[in-house]
Design an enzyme around this catalytic site. Structure first.
Site, PDB file in Angstrom:
ATOM      1  N   HIS A 136       5.433   5.865  11.188  1.00 56.01           N
ATOM      2  CA  HIS A 136       4.440   5.471  10.180  1.00 56.01           C
ATOM      3  C   HIS A 136       4.218   3.962  10.201  1.00 56.01           C
ATOM      4  O   HIS A 136       3.101   3.496   9.968  1.00 56.01           O
ATOM      5  CB  HIS A 136       4.924   5.921   8.803  1.00 56.01           C
ATOM      6  CG  HIS A 136       4.038   5.540   7.658  1.00 56.01           C
ATOM      7  ND1 HIS A 136       2.661   5.648   7.707  1.00 56.01           N
ATOM      8  CD2 HIS A 136       4.333   5.050   6.423  1.00 56.01           C
ATOM      9  CE1 HIS A 136       2.158   5.249   6.540  1.00 56.01           C
ATOM     10  NE2 HIS A 136       3.142   4.871   5.758  1.00 56.01           N
ATOM     11  N   HIS A 157       9.286  -0.197   4.063  1.00 51.72           N
ATOM     12  CA  HIS A 157       8.640   0.403   5.229  1.00 51.72           C
ATOM     13  C   HIS A 157       9.059  -0.343   6.503  1.00 51.72           C
ATOM     14  O   HIS A 157       9.429   0.266   7.505  1.00 51.72           O
ATOM     15  CB  HIS A 157       7.113   0.334   5.088  1.00 51.72           C
ATOM     16  CG  HIS A 157       6.552   1.302   4.096  1.00 51.72           C
ATOM     17  ND1 HIS A 157       6.573   1.087   2.741  1.00 51.72           N
ATOM     18  CD2 HIS A 157       5.943   2.510   4.262  1.00 51.72           C
ATOM     19  CE1 HIS A 157       6.003   2.115   2.121  1.00 51.72           C
ATOM     20  NE2 HIS A 157       5.613   2.990   3.015  1.00 51.72           N
TER      21      HIS A 157
END
Lengths: 260, 310
Positions: free
Chosen positions: A81, A210
């Site tokens: 991602h 992230h």
């Protein structure tokens, strides 16, 4: 040994001494999706269209088509991602080792802090204090940040935008590195719409959860609910994404096993 | 019977305010309830409440005393339309909004207007449209579809289909969803006494007629909506509910920032919408750009295609 553990697990489940807790928000058109500035591409919200409902379109059956993004509703983030994890092996939803999708959960209660400050950032100090009470986070565990954010059933309050952007709690940059480098966690889960705080783009690096988690091949879970029903330690969670070819994530049905 | 100054004698609809014969009248054209062109004799001078003439009110869609749904109140155009229909005497204006967590300038101010009721309505969500049609569909006299997604890209200037799909999902499928849920109930109320359903307004674009390549996918979505609006018009016509299509040129909003003037102001567009309702006109081309391109398109579609592409 292992076989008897599973047999006793099944017995405990059947008797109700181990409960299954649903950590998943209902996929509905009303549940908000992540919204980026309009010049970026957008994640689709959950939408459902009837194919037939015992009618002329299909007399004996009811079914729907649905559409959504890989990051709609309660969902899983794979390392691919994020740009930091794009070249890792086995970094997508179809190649992630499934062994890692079932594991122990450490639930860190930040609900008081988050209710006082929507921009609350979890720090290493906070985690260390949690450890003095509940013990050291074991290797390959999931760390779940309980904020009770999921109790905000009004989408406006859940998204919590103002003129400066979104305000939701998340981890500070230092604690993400600590969890990876010193505790070897398998992933990080949150109740808000992202694993990173709403203002996480202002941190260094931007979106540290992230950036670091996926850069280290770890995973993210977001839009979790019912974390208040989990003990600080001792729960086991199941969080398998759909096996989407080269997928960056997927909506999931996240479940936890907890002692009744 | 009216004898025109030009010579012929005609049978026309007579406005209630006309002086008794043998007085002079003004003759104008209108569409009757079935969509046929007819002639109407008006009094020479404005009389008070001219638009309240029963026959005329039947032929037109004046917002006065009517209940209006504006499907998406977040754009500047929609906000201007809301104010314009209120100024024109609308009784009640429902204003739809989607994605309540996204702020939009000017939207909050609408709530302060007495006739306005804000209602959740997301044209990408069939359930939402069905729900709102169930709640208010039987009361809507005029539906004005202002919901629009506008991105500025052609085919090669952006990878993928996500934004083009978002345009189609609102601009085309949104109209289809509205048509399926609000169409039947409005059709059933086409002759509901004094306060019948009377009009459905689509905010299209002059690019629906011919593609503007710099906004190529947007143009395509508006062309699709235009085509579907013709289907809607045919389906609504037997009920007397008029479908009004508005074809503006570039509007002065943020997605047209890079286009040079002239651009149509949201207020001018709103005024054109109200005028079209008051006059009962089916197709409106507000502003100089729209008028000019319409003229070229009528003269030669190939010429307009060529001019829009350079």
């Amino acid at each position: 040994m292992a076989a008897s553990t599973l047999i006793s697990l099944a017995a405990e489940l059947a008797s109700g001494r181990i409960r299954v807790v649903d950590l998943t928000q209902t996929l509905s058109p009303e549940f908000p999706q992540i919204a980026l500035p309009p010049e970026f591409g957008q994640c689709l919200p959950f939408r459902v269209e009837e194919i037939s409902r015992y009618d002329e379109r299909g007399p004996a059956w009811y079914w729907n088509n649905f559409s959504c993004g890989e990051h709609t509703g309660t969902h899983f983030d794979a390392p691919i991602h994020w740009v930091s994890g794009r070249d890792l092996p086995n970094n997508a939803t179809d190649t992630i080792p499934v062994q890692q999708l079932v594991g122990a959960a450490c639930v860190i209660d930040c609900s008081r802090e988050a209710s006082a400050d929507a921009d609350f950032l979890l720090t290493t100090d906070h985690v260390r204090r949690w450890e003095t009470e509940h013990g050291k986070i074991p290797p390959r565990a999931w760390v779940l940040m309980r904020t009770d954010w999921s109790k905000r059933t009004d989408p406006v309050a859940y998204q919590n935008y103002d003129e400066t952007g979104q305000h939701t709690p998340g981890p500070a940059a230092d604690v993400v590195r600590f969890l990876i480098e010193e505790r070897d966690v398998v992933g990080f889960g949150s109740e808000a719409i992202g694993t990173d705080a709403g203002q996480g783009h202002h941190l260094r690096p931007p979106y540290p959860c992230h950036y670091y988690m996926h850069g280290a091949g770890r995973y993210g879970l977001q839009c979790l609910t019912n974390l208040d029903l989990l003990p600080p330690t001792g729960a086991v969670i199941f969080c398998a994404p759909l096996k989407i070819m080269n997928g960056s994530g997927s909506p999931i049905r996240a479940l936890a096993l907890v002692p009744a | 019977m009216v004898r025109l100054d030009a010579g012929p004698t005609l049978v026309v609809h007579l406005h209630g305010g006309c002086a008794p014969p043998p007085g002079r009248v003004r003759v104008g054209a209108r569409l009757d309830k079935s969509g046929q062109g007819v002639l109407v004799a008006f009094p020479m001078d404005e009389v008070s409440n001219m638009a309240d003439d029963r026959q005329l009110r039947d032929m037109t869609c004046d917002p006065k005393f009517r209940k209006v749904l504006v499907t998406d109140g977040k754009s500047e155009v929609a906000q201007a339309v809301v104010r314009a229909v209120i100024n024109a005497g609308a009784d009640l204006v429902w204003v739809g909004y989607a994605e309540p967590w996204k702020r939009s300038s000017g939207f909050a101010a609408l709530e302060a207007l007495a006739p306005v009721t804000l209602v959740p309505l997301d044209l990408t969500d069939s359930r939402s449209v069905k729900q709102m049609a169930a709640e208010i569909g039987g009361k809507v006299d005029i539906l004005i579809n202002t919901a629009e997604v506008h991105r500025t890209q052609g085919i090669a200037s952006r990878n993928g289909v996500d934004t083009a799909r978002a345009e189609m999902d609102i601009n085309y499928f949104g109209l289809l969803r509205l048509g399926q849920e609000f169409g039947p109930v409005m059709r059933s109320r086409g002759a509901d006494g004094q306060s019948s359903a009377t009009a459905w307004v689509n905010l299209l674009s002059i690019y629906a007629l011919s593609n503007f390549p710099a906004h190529g996918t947007f143009s395509a979505s508006k062309a699709a909506a235009f085509s579907l609006s013709q289907c809607l018009r045919a389906e609504m016509r037997p009920s007397g509910v008029r479908v009004i299509n508005v074809f503006p040129g570039p509007i002065d909003d943020e997605w047209n920032q890079t286009l040079p003037p002239p651009k149509l102001s949201p207020a001018a567009l709103a005024k054109a919408v109200v005028k079209a309702l008051a006059d009962g006109i089916e197709d409106v081309y507000p502003g100089d750009v729209a008028e000019e391109w319409l003229a070229r398109w009528q003269e030669s579609p190939k010429t307009l295609e060529r001019e829009l592409s350079v």
